[in-house]
Design a protein around this motif. Structure first.
Motif, PDB file in Angstrom:
ATOM      1  N   GLY A  14       0.837  -1.205   0.000  1.00  0.00           N
ATOM      2  CA  GLY A  14       0.000   0.000   0.000  1.00  0.00           C
ATOM      3  C   GLY A  14       0.864   1.244   0.000  1.00  0.00           C
ATOM      4  O   GLY A  14       2.035   1.200   0.385  1.00  0.00           O
ATOM      5  N   VAL A  15       0.277   2.326  -0.477  1.00  0.00           N
ATOM      6  CA  VAL A  15       1.008   3.584  -0.625  1.00  0.00           C
ATOM      7  C   VAL A  15       0.131   4.746  -0.187  1.00  0.00           C
ATOM      8  O   VAL A  15      -1.070   4.750  -0.468  1.00  0.00           O
ATOM      9  CB  VAL A  15       1.354   3.824  -2.124  1.00  0.00           C
ATOM     10  CG1 VAL A  15       2.069   5.154  -2.304  1.00  0.00           C
ATOM     11  CG2 VAL A  15       2.187   2.707  -2.670  1.00  0.00           C
ATOM     12  N   ALA A  16       0.729   5.715   0.480  1.00  0.00           N
ATOM     13  CA  ALA A  16       0.038   6.999   0.694  1.00  0.00           C
ATOM     14  C   ALA A  16       0.905   8.087   0.088  1.00  0.00           C
ATOM     15  O   ALA A  16       2.123   8.096   0.296  1.00  0.00           O
ATOM     16  CB  ALA A  16      -0.170   7.266   2.183  1.00  0.00           C
ATOM     17  N   GLN A  17       0.266   8.954  -0.697  1.00  0.00           N
ATOM     18  CA  GLN A  17       0.960  10.118  -1.232  1.00  0.00           C
ATOM     19  C   GLN A  17       0.440  11.323  -0.474  1.00  0.00           C
ATOM     20  O   GLN A  17      -0.776  11.498  -0.347  1.00  0.00           O
ATOM     21  CB  GLN A  17       0.633  10.312  -2.708  1.00  0.00           C
ATOM     22  CG  GLN A  17       1.093   9.190  -3.609  1.00  0.00           C
ATOM     23  CD  GLN A  17       0.406   9.297  -4.966  1.00  0.00           C
ATOM     24  OE1 GLN A  17      -0.655   8.731  -5.183  1.00  0.00           O
ATOM     25  NE2 GLN A  17       0.991  10.054  -5.864  1.00  0.00           N
ATOM     26  N   LEU A  18       1.368  12.148   0.001  1.00  0.00           N
ATOM     27  CA  LEU A  18       0.970  13.362   0.721  1.00  0.00           C
ATOM     28  C   LEU A  18       1.631  14.550   0.036  1.00  0.00           C
ATOM     29  O   LEU A  18       2.838  14.555  -0.165  1.00  0.00           O
ATOM     30  CB  LEU A  18       1.426  13.272   2.181  1.00  0.00           C
ATOM     31  CG  LEU A  18       1.131  14.499   3.038  1.00  0.00           C
ATOM     32  CD1 LEU A  18      -0.371  14.641   3.302  1.00  0.00           C
ATOM     33  CD2 LEU A  18       1.882  14.416   4.370  1.00  0.00           C
ATOM     34  N   ASN A  19       0.805  15.531  -0.350  1.00  0.00           N
ATOM     35  CA  ASN A  19       1.328  16.755  -0.967  1.00  0.00           C
ATOM     36  C   ASN A  19       1.032  17.930  -0.063  1.00  0.00           C
ATOM     37  O   ASN A  19      -0.118  18.131   0.340  1.00  0.00           O
ATOM     38  CB  ASN A  19       0.661  17.011  -2.328  1.00  0.00           C
ATOM     39  CG  ASN A  19       1.109  16.014  -3.367  1.00  0.00           C
ATOM     40  OD1 ASN A  19       2.053  15.269  -3.152  1.00  0.00           O
ATOM     41  ND2 ASN A  19       0.420  15.990  -4.487  1.00  0.00           N
ATOM     42  N   LEU A  20       2.066  18.710   0.220  1.00  0.00           N
ATOM     43  CA  LEU A  20       1.899  19.871   1.092  1.00  0.00           C
ATOM     44  C   LEU A  20       2.315  21.119   0.334  1.00  0.00           C
ATOM     45  O   LEU A  20       3.497  21.266  -0.016  1.00  0.00           O
ATOM     46  CB  LEU A  20       2.771  19.707   2.344  1.00  0.00           C
ATOM     47  CG  LEU A  20       2.531  18.435   3.168  1.00  0.00           C
ATOM     48  CD1 LEU A  20       3.575  18.304   4.276  1.00  0.00           C
ATOM     49  CD2 LEU A  20       1.128  18.446   3.777  1.00  0.00           C
TER      50      LEU A  20
ATOM     51  N   VAL B 165      -4.040  14.101   0.378  1.00  0.00           N
ATOM     52  CA  VAL B 165      -3.598  12.729   0.620  1.00  0.00           C
ATOM     53  C   VAL B 165      -4.300  11.778  -0.357  1.00  0.00           C
ATOM     54  O   VAL B 165      -5.458  11.992  -0.722  1.00  0.00           O
ATOM     55  CB  VAL B 165      -3.870  12.331   2.097  1.00  0.00           C
ATOM     56  CG1 VAL B 165      -5.339  12.288   2.427  1.00  0.00           C
ATOM     57  CG2 VAL B 165      -3.214  11.013   2.441  1.00  0.00           C
ATOM     58  N   ASN B 166      -3.548  10.768  -0.803  1.00  0.00           N
ATOM     59  CA  ASN B 166      -4.133   9.723  -1.661  1.00  0.00           C
ATOM     60  C   ASN B 166      -3.626   8.383  -1.150  1.00  0.00           C
ATOM     61  O   ASN B 166      -2.424   8.187  -1.005  1.00  0.00           O
ATOM     62  CB  ASN B 166      -3.706   9.933  -3.115  1.00  0.00           C
ATOM     63  CG  ASN B 166      -4.269   8.862  -4.024  1.00  0.00           C
ATOM     64  OD1 ASN B 166      -5.424   8.447  -3.868  1.00  0.00           O
ATOM     65  ND2 ASN B 166      -3.477   8.384  -4.959  1.00  0.00           N
ATOM     66  N   VAL B 167      -4.541   7.494  -0.830  1.00  0.00           N
ATOM     67  CA  VAL B 167      -4.166   6.181  -0.289  1.00  0.00           C
ATOM     68  C   VAL B 167      -4.568   5.090  -1.285  1.00  0.00           C
ATOM     69  O   VAL B 167      -5.694   5.094  -1.789  1.00  0.00           O
ATOM     70  CB  VAL B 167      -4.883   5.924   1.059  1.00  0.00           C
ATOM     71  CG1 VAL B 167      -4.541   4.534   1.591  1.00  0.00           C
ATOM     72  CG2 VAL B 167      -4.502   6.984   2.083  1.00  0.00           C
TER      73      VAL B 167
ATOM     74  N   LEU C 207      -2.018   3.693   6.755  1.00  0.00           N
ATOM     75  CA  LEU C 207      -1.330   4.634   5.870  1.00  0.00           C
ATOM     76  C   LEU C 207      -1.872   6.043   6.062  1.00  0.00           C
ATOM     77  O   LEU C 207      -1.122   7.020   6.116  1.00  0.00           O
ATOM     78  CB  LEU C 207      -1.517   4.208   4.407  1.00  0.00           C
ATOM     79  CG  LEU C 207      -0.582   3.092   3.929  1.00  0.00           C
ATOM     80  CD1 LEU C 207      -1.100   2.478   2.636  1.00  0.00           C
ATOM     81  CD2 LEU C 207       0.833   3.636   3.720  1.00  0.00           C
ATOM     82  N   PHE C 208      -3.193   6.129   6.163  1.00  0.00           N
ATOM     83  CA  PHE C 208      -3.784   7.453   6.359  1.00  0.00           C
ATOM     84  C   PHE C 208      -3.308   8.060   7.675  1.00  0.00           C
ATOM     85  O   PHE C 208      -2.944   9.246   7.735  1.00  0.00           O
ATOM     86  CB  PHE C 208      -5.318   7.400   6.323  1.00  0.00           C
ATOM     87  CG  PHE C 208      -5.912   8.721   6.700  1.00  0.00           C
ATOM     88  CD1 PHE C 208      -5.897   9.771   5.801  1.00  0.00           C
ATOM     89  CD2 PHE C 208      -6.437   8.934   7.971  1.00  0.00           C
ATOM     90  CE1 PHE C 208      -6.387  11.022   6.155  1.00  0.00           C
ATOM     91  CE2 PHE C 208      -6.934  10.178   8.341  1.00  0.00           C
ATOM     92  CZ  PHE C 208      -6.909  11.225   7.422  1.00  0.00           C
ATOM     93  N   ALA C 209      -3.286   7.256   8.725  1.00  0.00           N
ATOM     94  CA  ALA C 209      -2.867   7.774  10.041  1.00  0.00           C
ATOM     95  C   ALA C 209      -1.438   8.307   9.975  1.00  0.00           C
ATOM     96  O   ALA C 209      -1.131   9.374  10.525  1.00  0.00           O
ATOM     97  CB  ALA C 209      -2.983   6.670  11.094  1.00  0.00           C
ATOM     98  N   ALA C 210      -0.560   7.579   9.259  1.00  0.00           N
ATOM     99  CA  ALA C 210       0.839   8.023   9.151  1.00  0.00           C
ATOM    100  C   ALA C 210       0.924   9.321   8.353  1.00  0.00           C
ATOM    101  O   ALA C 210       1.682  10.238   8.705  1.00  0.00           O
ATOM    102  CB  ALA C 210       1.681   6.937   8.485  1.00  0.00           C
ATOM    103  N   ALA C 211       0.117   9.416   7.275  1.00  0.00           N
ATOM    104  CA  ALA C 211       0.131  10.640   6.455  1.00  0.00           C
ATOM    105  C   ALA C 211      -0.421  11.816   7.260  1.00  0.00           C
ATOM    106  O   ALA C 211       0.127  12.926   7.225  1.00  0.00           O
ATOM    107  CB  ALA C 211      -0.674  10.431   5.172  1.00  0.00           C
TER     108      ALA C 211
END
Ligand SMILES: CC(C)(COP(=O)(O)OP(=O)(O)OC[C@H]1O[C@@H](n2cnc3c(N)ncnc32)[C@H](O)[C@@H]1OP(=O)(O)O)[C@@H](O)C(=O)NCCC(=O)NCCS
Length: 366
Positions: free
Chosen positions: A79-85, A96-98, A113-117
């Protein structure tokens, strides 16, 4: 319950070395999800393009998080989470995209993953997280109903895994975009183009560029890009105007070049004042020239009601057909409440294929 490990995946300098292994696995997982969702390769992004697109820039910090089952560092990424700030405006937000591999779903991986992002976003001082969910088919397409309220908007979004996941994490649906496709085979925009040009009259002139904006227009173009960030409907999304200048335009152009994307821009100039009154952008990735993506379309307030929206879009489609004859279809996203833009697109021949939900979660709410 099996332990889920979450680690950060750095964007490597290149794809050949051992430090690129995780990045390549992430790129593959993201492509597999797009293939699974669309049932085709229209959204396939070669690893090289992902490498060019996923790094941080002066305007955006980008983080990639990978999930593995267990604690072995070389276990497969599931699984992957992408986080853009954003770094120059909207400093209270993050996107965020999970994505979780089908074999690993419904085991808490997405939630972890969401919790980590969200933790990373909070540590960076972000209060609001935005997320997008995609849905094929779905709600009452083309009924012309007003979807500006959350309850109406919800009618367009099916209660599938993505929506249940977002809602379960405390996200609220704030805006619905209609996803539409225009088939270009045998397409001819000349008639609508001529009609729009006659209505607009001699007071407006078109400018066109491919790739880099001409230096003498870049400041005016940056102002249009900035205005676009809040002129398109935002529903309840707590987003402020973006900060654009010539440097940011050049940064975006550089990113597109790095991703091997062709960017076609048509802008319209108000002859009397010399001011740029609007613009529209199409993007095509060289690895798959059959598919074009519609980006911004904007006409400034003072110039609305002159068919400039239609003029811009029809003119850019004609440019696309001549510049990249291999292009077969164009994807576009429009807020379901954006009646003017939808009316132009329907007249051009775009047909709905699905919906995107735009969600927002207030991290400070607990
Ligand atoms: C949405 C997605 C990320 C969920 O990942 P996941 O690892 O299965 O999520 P979790 O196991 O943490 O599920 C958390 C909750 O989401 C909801 N949910 C997830 N999948 C669901 C499904 N198929 N049907 C109904 N509810 C679902 C449930 O409430 C679930 O809790 P529960 O299992 O205790 O009932 C995954 O299905 C996916 O990758 N889909 C494609 C990409 C996508 O749509 N991403 C969302 C963008 S934000």
């Amino acid at each position: 319950m099996t332990h889920i490990s979450i680690t950060s995946v750095p964007v490597p300098a290149g794809l050949a070395g051992p430090d690129a292994v995780d990045f390549l696995a992430v790129a593959e997982l993201l492509n597999a999800q797009q293939q699974e969702f669309w049932g085709n390769n229209d959204f396939y992004a070669p690893p090289q393009a992902q490498l060019a697109g996923r790094g941080s820039t002066p305007t955006r910090r980008r983080e990639l998080l990978a999930a593995r089952m267990g604690t072995e560092p070389d276990a497969a990424i599931i699984g992957v989470a992408q986080l853009n700030l954003p770094l120059t405006d909207n400093l209270h937000t993050g996107t965020v995209n999970v994505v979780v591999a089908p074999v690993a779903r419904r085991q808490g991986v997405g939630t972890a993953l969401f919790a980590a992002a969200a933790k990373l976003a909070s540590a960076a001082g972000r209060r609001m997280l935005m997320a997008e969910t995609d849905h094929l088919g779905g709600g009452p397409a083309g009924t012309g109903e007003d979807s500006s309220g959350t309850e109406n908007a919800a009618a367009f979004i099916p209660h599938d895994a993505a929506a249940a996941f977002a809602a379960g994490l405390g996200f609220r649906l704030e805006l619905v975009d209609r996803v539409s496709v225009l088939e270009l085979e045998g397409y001819d925009a000349e008639a609508v183009l001529g009609q729009a040009a006659r209505t607009a009259g001699p007071g407006y002139e078109l400018e066109f560029w491919r790739g880099a904006c001409p230096e003498e227009l870049v400041d005016a173009y940056a102002r249009l890009r900035q205005k676009m960030s809040t002129d398109a409907p935002l529903g309840g999304l707590e987003l402020a105007e973006e900060a654009w200048d010539a440097e940011r335009v050049r940064e975006a152009e550089g990113k597109a070049r790095g991703m091997d994307a062709e960017v076609l821009v048509t802008a319209v100039r108000h002859v009397a004042t010399g001011e740029l009154a609007g613009h529209t952008v199409l993007e095509v990735f060289r690895n798959n020239p059959a598919v074009a993506y519609q980006d911004d379309t904007l006409v400034l307030d003072a110039h609305r009601g002159n068919r400039l929206g239609m003029l811009l879009k029809a003119a850019n489609l004609e440019k696309l057909r001549k510049a990249i004859p291999e292009a077969c279809r164009v994807y576009t996203w429009n807020a379901e409440e954006n009646r003017y833009m939808l009316a132009i697109n329907e007249q051009l021949g775009f047909a709905a294929v699905g919906y995107s939900g735009e969600w927002q979660a207030d991290l400070s709410a607990g």
